[in-house]
Design an enzyme around this catalytic site. Structure first.
Site, PDB file in Angstrom:
ATOM      1  N   ASP A  64       0.832  -1.205   0.000  1.00 57.48           N
ATOM      2  CA  ASP A  64       0.000   0.000   0.000  1.00 57.48           C
ATOM      3  C   ASP A  64       0.870   1.260   0.000  1.00 57.48           C
ATOM      4  O   ASP A  64       0.365   2.374  -0.141  1.00 57.48           O
ATOM      5  CB  ASP A  64      -1.051  -0.011   1.126  1.00 57.48           C
ATOM      6  CG  ASP A  64      -0.451  -0.184   2.496  1.00 57.48           C
ATOM      7  OD1 ASP A  64       0.781  -0.247   2.612  1.00 57.48           O
ATOM      8  OD2 ASP A  64      -1.229  -0.249   3.475  1.00 57.48           O
ATOM      9  N   SER A  65       2.195   1.075   0.070  1.00 59.96           N
ATOM     10  CA  SER A  65       3.107   2.217  -0.114  1.00 59.96           C
ATOM     11  C   SER A  65       2.977   2.797  -1.522  1.00 59.96           C
ATOM     12  O   SER A  65       3.469   3.876  -1.790  1.00 59.96           O
ATOM     13  CB  SER A  65       4.557   1.792   0.122  1.00 59.96           C
ATOM     14  OG  SER A  65       4.929   0.806  -0.812  1.00 59.96           O
ATOM     15  N   ASP A  84      -0.772  -6.320  -0.254  1.00 60.66           N
ATOM     16  CA  ASP A  84      -1.204  -5.704   1.008  1.00 60.66           C
ATOM     17  C   ASP A  84      -2.720  -5.555   1.050  1.00 60.66           C
ATOM     18  O   ASP A  84      -3.321  -5.065   0.074  1.00 60.66           O
ATOM     19  CB  ASP A  84      -0.617  -4.285   1.112  1.00 60.66           C
ATOM     20  CG  ASP A  84       0.636  -4.242   1.954  1.00 60.66           C
ATOM     21  OD1 ASP A  84       0.938  -5.225   2.648  1.00 60.66           O
ATOM     22  OD2 ASP A  84       1.313  -3.198   1.914  1.00 60.66           O
ATOM     23  N   LYS A 135      -0.843  -9.602   2.891  1.00 58.84           N
ATOM     24  CA  LYS A 135      -0.168  -9.125   4.102  1.00 58.84           C
ATOM     25  C   LYS A 135      -1.107  -8.180   4.818  1.00 58.84           C
ATOM     26  O   LYS A 135      -1.793  -7.384   4.168  1.00 58.84           O
ATOM     27  CB  LYS A 135       1.139  -8.418   3.733  1.00 58.84           C
ATOM     28  CG  LYS A 135       1.854  -7.778   4.924  1.00 58.84           C
ATOM     29  CD  LYS A 135       3.288  -7.392   4.599  1.00 58.84           C
ATOM     30  CE  LYS A 135       3.447  -6.115   3.812  1.00 58.84           C
ATOM     31  NZ  LYS A 135       2.896  -4.908   4.472  1.00 58.84           N
ATOM     32  N   GLU A 189      -1.471  -5.690   8.613  1.00 59.44           N
ATOM     33  CA  GLU A 189      -0.700  -5.060   9.685  1.00 59.44           C
ATOM     34  C   GLU A 189      -1.331  -5.315  11.045  1.00 59.44           C
ATOM     35  O   GLU A 189      -2.554  -5.315  11.181  1.00 59.44           O
ATOM     36  CB  GLU A 189      -0.639  -3.536   9.458  1.00 59.44           C
ATOM     37  CG  GLU A 189       0.095  -3.147   8.196  1.00 59.44           C
ATOM     38  CD  GLU A 189       0.230  -1.641   8.020  1.00 59.44           C
ATOM     39  OE1 GLU A 189      -0.159  -0.863   8.928  1.00 59.44           O
ATOM     40  OE2 GLU A 189       0.734  -1.230   6.956  1.00 59.44           O
ATOM     41  N   GLU A 217       9.054  -4.001  10.448  1.00 59.17           N
ATOM     42  CA  GLU A 217       9.348  -2.656   9.937  1.00 59.17           C
ATOM     43  C   GLU A 217       9.853  -1.740  11.041  1.00 59.17           C
ATOM     44  O   GLU A 217       9.215  -1.588  12.094  1.00 59.17           O
ATOM     45  CB  GLU A 217       8.087  -2.051   9.268  1.00 59.17           C
ATOM     46  CG  GLU A 217       8.376  -0.649   8.712  1.00 59.17           C
ATOM     47  CD  GLU A 217       7.358  -0.140   7.713  1.00 59.17           C
ATOM     48  OE1 GLU A 217       6.410  -0.880   7.385  1.00 59.17           O
ATOM     49  OE2 GLU A 217       7.531   1.009   7.259  1.00 59.17           O
TER      50      GLU A 217
HETATM   51  O1  KIV Z   1       3.462  -1.151   1.533  1.00 57.82           O
HETATM   52  C1  KIV Z   1       4.657  -1.417   1.569  1.00 57.82           C
HETATM   53  O2  KIV Z   1       5.428  -1.120   0.664  1.00 57.82           O
HETATM   54  C2  KIV Z   1       5.169  -2.132   2.746  1.00 57.82           C
HETATM   55  C3  KIV Z   1       6.608  -1.927   3.046  1.00 57.82           C
HETATM   56  C4  KIV Z   1       6.844  -1.975   4.487  1.00 57.82           C
HETATM   57  C5  KIV Z   1       7.483  -2.862   2.307  1.00 57.82           C
HETATM   58  O3  KIV Z   1       4.444  -2.801   3.416  1.00 57.82           O
END
Ligand code: KIV
Length: 256
Positions: free
Chosen positions: A44-45, A82, A112, A114, A181
């Site tokens: 999500d970056s 993500d 993924k 969080e 992270e």
């Molecule tokens: O969204 C992202 O790029 C991440 C980074 C921490 C790799 O989760």
């Protein structure tokens, strides 16, 4: 042959470091895959590439749109996506629905998410039970930017114990990997030694089972990069120069 979760776990056992980077479109994904990157994350970056200040505005539909483009460029790497902010935190049903859409619509091999105690541990357990491979993400969790800021996490004894126990609980819930992270290197080392699943670090020192960076940071495309990122080339300069050269030639009627 595409890389699997089993392969990633085996590499941890063999001590082979896992190379991971983020991608947001077909062209970048194809280049990373051909260059031998092991794990490609539609993170999500990508919010930053789309001009947002935080990762919060990205939606599930936008994530799926980009992940489909990335999928078309990836043949070998493990493709991880993500789950964006508020696409999984409301309820376990919402998480299964969102993760299911990602796997069905994009062809990704895992998601993924969080966070840890207590909700995310239960959510991970239920996703895994539904057949969805999940990577955990502890330490600095950018979707909580308005609570945590973007500071290093796990600096006090209490905070570091909490992050360690969250990582252990997420592994026990069935996560196949753990993203660490922006935490101290000795904490990342401790987590890496404790877990049987691979840890992938970003700003977490050299002792993780693999490393990930945001591709726009390593390419020098980002306006601003975090202090732990390494800029391997300056594409902002290269692109600006190429565009200026083109503009000059068009104006001076030298091209075509
Ligand atoms: O969204 C992202 O790029 C991440 C980074 C921490 C790799 O989760």
């Amino acid at each position: 042959m595409a890389i699997t979760t089993q392969q990633l776990i085996q590499w941890k056992q063999q001590g082979r470091s896992i190379v991971a980077l983020t991608a947001w479109d077909y062209a970048i994904a194809q280049l990373l895959d051909a260059a031998g990157v092991d794990l490609i994350l539609v993170g999500d970056s990508m919010a930053v590439v789309l001009g947002y200040q935080t990762t919060l505005p990205i939606t599930l539909d936008e994530t799926i749109y980009h992940a489909k483009a990335v999928r078309r460029g990836v043949k070998r790497a493990f493709l991880l996506v993500d789950l964006p902010f508020l696409s999984y935190q409301e309820s376990i049903q919402q998480a299964i629905h969102s993760a299911g859409r990602v796997l069905k619509e994009t062809g990704a091999q895992g998601v993924k998410l969080e966070g840890g105690y207590p909700e995310m541990v239960e959510t991970v357990a239920r996703l895994v039970k539904a057949g969805i491979p999940v990577m955990g993400h502890v330490g600095l969790t950018p979707q909580s930017v308005h609570q945590l800021g973007l500071r290093q996490q796990g600096k006090t004894q209490e905070a570091s114990e909490r992050i360690l126990s969250e990582a252990i609980a997420l592994e026990q819930a069935g996560a196949f990997g753990m993203l660490l992270e922006h935490i101290p290197a000795d904490l990342a080392m401790q987590i890496t030694q404790k877990l049987t699943i691979p840890t992938i670090g970003i700003g977490a020192g050299p002792h993780c089972d693999g490393q990930v960076l945001v591709t726009s940071d390593i390419l020098g495309l980002a306006e601003k990069s975090p202090p732990f990122a390494k800029v391997y080339t300056n594409l902002r300069e290269t692109i600006t120069k190429a565009v200026q050269d083109y503009a000059l030639e068009v104006r001076e009627r030298k091209f075509p």
